[in-house]
Design a protein around this motif. Structure first.
Motif, PDB file in Angstrom:
ATOM      1  N   ALA A 152       0.827  -1.205   0.000  1.00  0.00           N
ATOM      2  CA  ALA A 152       0.000   0.000   0.000  1.00  0.00           C
ATOM      3  C   ALA A 152       0.860   1.253   0.000  1.00  0.00           C
ATOM      4  CB  ALA A 152      -0.930   0.007   1.209  1.00  0.00           C
ATOM      5  N   ALA A 153       2.111   1.121   0.405  1.00  0.00           N
ATOM      6  CA  ALA A 153       3.049   2.249   0.379  1.00  0.00           C
ATOM      7  C   ALA A 153       3.671   2.334  -1.012  1.00  0.00           C
ATOM      8  CB  ALA A 153       4.128   2.073   1.437  1.00  0.00           C
ATOM      9  N   PRO A 154       3.720   3.507  -1.615  1.00  0.00           N
ATOM     10  CA  PRO A 154       4.202   3.628  -2.997  1.00  0.00           C
ATOM     11  C   PRO A 154       5.682   3.310  -3.187  1.00  0.00           C
ATOM     12  CG  PRO A 154       3.860   5.799  -2.025  1.00  0.00           C
ATOM     13  CD  PRO A 154       3.284   4.799  -1.064  1.00  0.00           C
ATOM     14  N   ASP A 155       6.454   3.340  -2.100  1.00  0.00           N
ATOM     15  CA  ASP A 155       7.897   3.115  -2.227  1.00  0.00           C
ATOM     16  C   ASP A 155       8.325   1.724  -1.772  1.00  0.00           C
ATOM     17  OD1 ASP A 155       7.147   3.807   0.382  1.00  0.00           O
ATOM     18  OD2 ASP A 155       9.132   4.585   0.877  1.00  0.00           O
ATOM     19  N   LEU A 156       7.356   0.845  -1.451  1.00  0.00           N
ATOM     20  CA  LEU A 156       7.680  -0.496  -0.978  1.00  0.00           C
ATOM     21  C   LEU A 156       7.149  -1.539  -1.953  1.00  0.00           C
ATOM     22  CD1 LEU A 156       6.786  -0.182   2.836  1.00  0.00           C
ATOM     23  CD2 LEU A 156       8.906   0.455   1.668  1.00  0.00           C
ATOM     24  N   GLN A 157       7.956  -2.567  -2.228  1.00  0.00           N
ATOM     25  CA  GLN A 157       7.572  -3.624  -3.158  1.00  0.00           C
ATOM     26  C   GLN A 157       7.914  -4.983  -2.562  1.00  0.00           C
ATOM     27  OE1 GLN A 157       9.954  -3.728  -6.699  1.00  0.00           O
ATOM     28  NE2 GLN A 157       8.641  -5.193  -7.751  1.00  0.00           N
ATOM     29  N   VAL A 158       6.950  -5.887  -2.492  1.00  0.00           N
ATOM     30  CA  VAL A 158       7.199  -7.249  -2.016  1.00  0.00           C
ATOM     31  C   VAL A 158       7.728  -8.077  -3.182  1.00  0.00           C
ATOM     32  CG1 VAL A 158       6.163  -9.346  -1.069  1.00  0.00           C
ATOM     33  CG2 VAL A 158       5.447  -7.110  -0.219  1.00  0.00           C
ATOM     34  N   VAL A 159       8.914  -8.652  -3.007  1.00  0.00           N
ATOM     35  CA  VAL A 159       9.553  -9.413  -4.086  1.00  0.00           C
ATOM     36  C   VAL A 159       9.562 -10.910  -3.791  1.00  0.00           C
ATOM     37  CG1 VAL A 159      10.971  -7.476  -4.819  1.00  0.00           C
ATOM     38  CG2 VAL A 159      11.857  -9.061  -3.088  1.00  0.00           C
ATOM     39  N   PRO A 161      -0.628   0.554  10.040  1.00  0.00           N
ATOM     40  CA  PRO A 161       0.061   0.440   8.747  1.00  0.00           C
ATOM     41  C   PRO A 161       1.209   1.437   8.583  1.00  0.00           C
ATOM     42  CG  PRO A 161      -2.287   0.215   8.406  1.00  0.00           C
ATOM     43  CD  PRO A 161      -2.104   0.585   9.855  1.00  0.00           C
ATOM     44  N   ASP A 162       1.011   2.680   9.048  1.00  0.00           N
ATOM     45  CA  ASP A 162       2.078   3.666   8.897  1.00  0.00           C
ATOM     46  C   ASP A 162       3.288   3.306   9.753  1.00  0.00           C
ATOM     47  OD1 ASP A 162       0.255   4.478  11.121  1.00  0.00           O
ATOM     48  OD2 ASP A 162       1.708   6.083  11.397  1.00  0.00           O
ATOM     49  N   GLU A 163       3.077   2.648  10.908  1.00  0.00           N
ATOM     50  CA  GLU A 163       4.205   2.200  11.725  1.00  0.00           C
ATOM     51  C   GLU A 163       4.971   1.089  11.025  1.00  0.00           C
ATOM     52  OE1 GLU A 163       2.623   3.015  16.286  1.00  0.00           O
ATOM     53  OE2 GLU A 163       2.062   1.152  15.287  1.00  0.00           O
ATOM     54  N   LEU A 164       4.235   0.211  10.338  1.00  0.00           N
ATOM     55  CA  LEU A 164       4.891  -0.838   9.563  1.00  0.00           C
ATOM     56  C   LEU A 164       5.741  -0.230   8.455  1.00  0.00           C
ATOM     57  CD1 LEU A 164       5.321  -3.779   8.692  1.00  0.00           C
ATOM     58  CD2 LEU A 164       3.162  -3.636   7.443  1.00  0.00           C
ATOM     59  N   HIS A 165       5.182   0.708   7.724  1.00  0.00           N
ATOM     60  CA  HIS A 165       5.923   1.355   6.640  1.00  0.00           C
ATOM     61  C   HIS A 165       7.158   2.082   7.182  1.00  0.00           C
ATOM     62  CE1 HIS A 165       1.801   1.561   4.393  1.00  0.00           C
ATOM     63  NE2 HIS A 165       2.336   0.353   4.348  1.00  0.00           N
ATOM     64  N   GLN A 166       6.973   2.799   8.290  1.00  0.00           N
ATOM     65  CA  GLN A 166       8.097   3.527   8.896  1.00  0.00           C
ATOM     66  C   GLN A 166       9.185   2.566   9.362  1.00  0.00           C
ATOM     67  OE1 GLN A 166       6.363   5.903  12.014  1.00  0.00           O
ATOM     68  NE2 GLN A 166       5.129   7.097  10.595  1.00  0.00           N
ATOM     69  N   GLY A 167       8.760   1.406   9.889  1.00  0.00           N
ATOM     70  CA  GLY A 167       9.735   0.428  10.348  1.00  0.00           C
ATOM     71  C   GLY A 167      10.591  -0.110   9.226  1.00  0.00           C
ATOM     72  N   VAL A 168       9.979  -0.374   8.072  1.00  0.00           N
ATOM     73  CA  VAL A 168      10.730  -0.863   6.918  1.00  0.00           C
ATOM     74  C   VAL A 168      11.677   0.214   6.410  1.00  0.00           C
ATOM     75  CG1 VAL A 168      10.530  -1.626   4.517  1.00  0.00           C
ATOM     76  CG2 VAL A 168       8.963  -2.527   6.258  1.00  0.00           C
ATOM     77  N   ARG A 169      11.180   1.437   6.296  1.00  0.00           N
ATOM     78  CA  ARG A 169      12.035   2.535   5.815  1.00  0.00           C
ATOM     79  C   ARG A 169      13.185   2.811   6.784  1.00  0.00           C
ATOM     80  NH1 ARG A 169       6.685   5.377   5.104  1.00  0.00           N
ATOM     81  NH2 ARG A 169       5.999   4.890   2.967  1.00  0.00           N
ATOM     82  N   ALA A 170      12.890   2.774   8.084  1.00  0.00           N
ATOM     83  CA  ALA A 170      13.925   3.040   9.078  1.00  0.00           C
ATOM     84  C   ALA A 170      15.033   1.998   9.006  1.00  0.00           C
ATOM     85  CB  ALA A 170      13.314   3.064  10.482  1.00  0.00           C
ATOM     86  N   ALA A 171      14.660   0.746   8.798  1.00  0.00           N
ATOM     87  CA  ALA A 171      15.654  -0.320   8.709  1.00  0.00           C
ATOM     88  C   ALA A 171      16.603  -0.082   7.546  1.00  0.00           C
ATOM     89  CB  ALA A 171      14.963  -1.672   8.563  1.00  0.00           C
ATOM     90  N   VAL A 172      16.069   0.344   6.416  1.00  0.00           N
ATOM     91  CA  VAL A 172      16.896   0.615   5.242  1.00  0.00           C
ATOM     92  C   VAL A 172      17.813   1.806   5.486  1.00  0.00           C
ATOM     93  CG1 VAL A 172      16.833   1.326   2.818  1.00  0.00           C
ATOM     94  CG2 VAL A 172      15.257  -0.421   3.643  1.00  0.00           C
ATOM     95  N   ALA A 173      17.319   2.776   6.250  1.00  0.00           N
ATOM     96  CA  ALA A 173      18.110   3.970   6.544  1.00  0.00           C
ATOM     97  C   ALA A 173      19.151   3.733   7.633  1.00  0.00           C
ATOM     98  CB  ALA A 173      17.188   5.115   6.957  1.00  0.00           C
TER      99      ALA A 173
END
Length: 215
Positions: free
Chosen positions: A23-30, A108-120
């Motif tokens: 649902a986040a535009p910058d995340l893709q499940v591969v 959902p926004d916490e999930l998205h933030q968690g994924v982005r934070a891990a990458v950062a």
């Protein structure tokens, strides 16, 4: 685009997590996996930015999968997404190198933030996990506090200041503002401190700081 592998042994939950991630535009499940061993194989195959995984899974549980991925593919960040808030999983997972630990009741926004934070290179914990971590890390179990204090004693004063600010939950930019340093200088001090402490991410470093009672 941030590439994500999702691992959960419950098919319906896994499908829901995939939908939430995408649902986040910058995340893709591969890739998707139903057990820890399959998750490790997918990471080997797809080289995702993030592995988002449950803790209790068949064949290989989330803790062993975290250890395997961090050992074999340290470029892939691991974020735990689970229902389990127990001593058997929280600190062991974070010590194994997980960059974040989220509960399945997260927004959902916490999930998205968690994924982005891990990458950062940052980390995010569910509030209940953070409280559990502080309590567990404060317990002097098997001499961890004494060891943490010995490790922290090797830090230079500025390195210690940076680690203490990190344990307060500050970002690099916020640490820089607090200590009147350039953000690049904060990153350099943090990298040097982590090398001395033997930690590989911000969460592990914060755990050492809490165990040493810097926070």
């Amino acid at each position: 685009m941030i590439r994500v592998v999702v691992a959960d042994d419950e098919a319906l939950l896994r499908a829901g997590i995939v939908r939430l991630v995408e649902a986040a535009p910058d995340l893709q499940v591969v890739g998707q996996a139903a057990d820890g061993a399959a998750a490790v194989r997918l990471v080997r195959q797809e080289r995702p930015d993030v592995l988002l995984l449950d803790m209790q899974m068949p064949v290989m549980d989330g803790l062993d999968a975290t250890l395997a991925v961090r050992r074999e593919h340290p470029e892939t960040a691991v974020v735990v997404l689970t229902s389990y808030l127990t001593d058997d999983y929280v600190l062991p997972a974070l010590r194994a190198g997980a960059a974040g630990y989220l509960l399945k009741d997260s927004r959902p926004d916490e999930l998205h933030q968690g994924v982005r934070a891990a990458v950062a290179g940052d980390a995010i914990l569910s509030p209940a996990v953070a409280q559990h971590l502080l309590k567990a890390a404060g317990d002097d179990v098997t001499g961890r506090r004494a060891k943490a204090r010995r490790d922290v004693a090797r830090l230079a004063p500025k390195e210690r200041d940076v680690v203490e600010a990190l344990a307060d939950g500050l970002s690099n930019a916020e640490i820089a503002a607090r200590l009147f340093l350039a953000e690049s200088t904060v990153k350099a001090y943090l990298a040097s401190a982590m090398a001395k402490l033997g930690t590989t991410n911000r969460t592990q470093t914060a755990i050492v700081a809490h165990e040493a009672a810097l926070h």
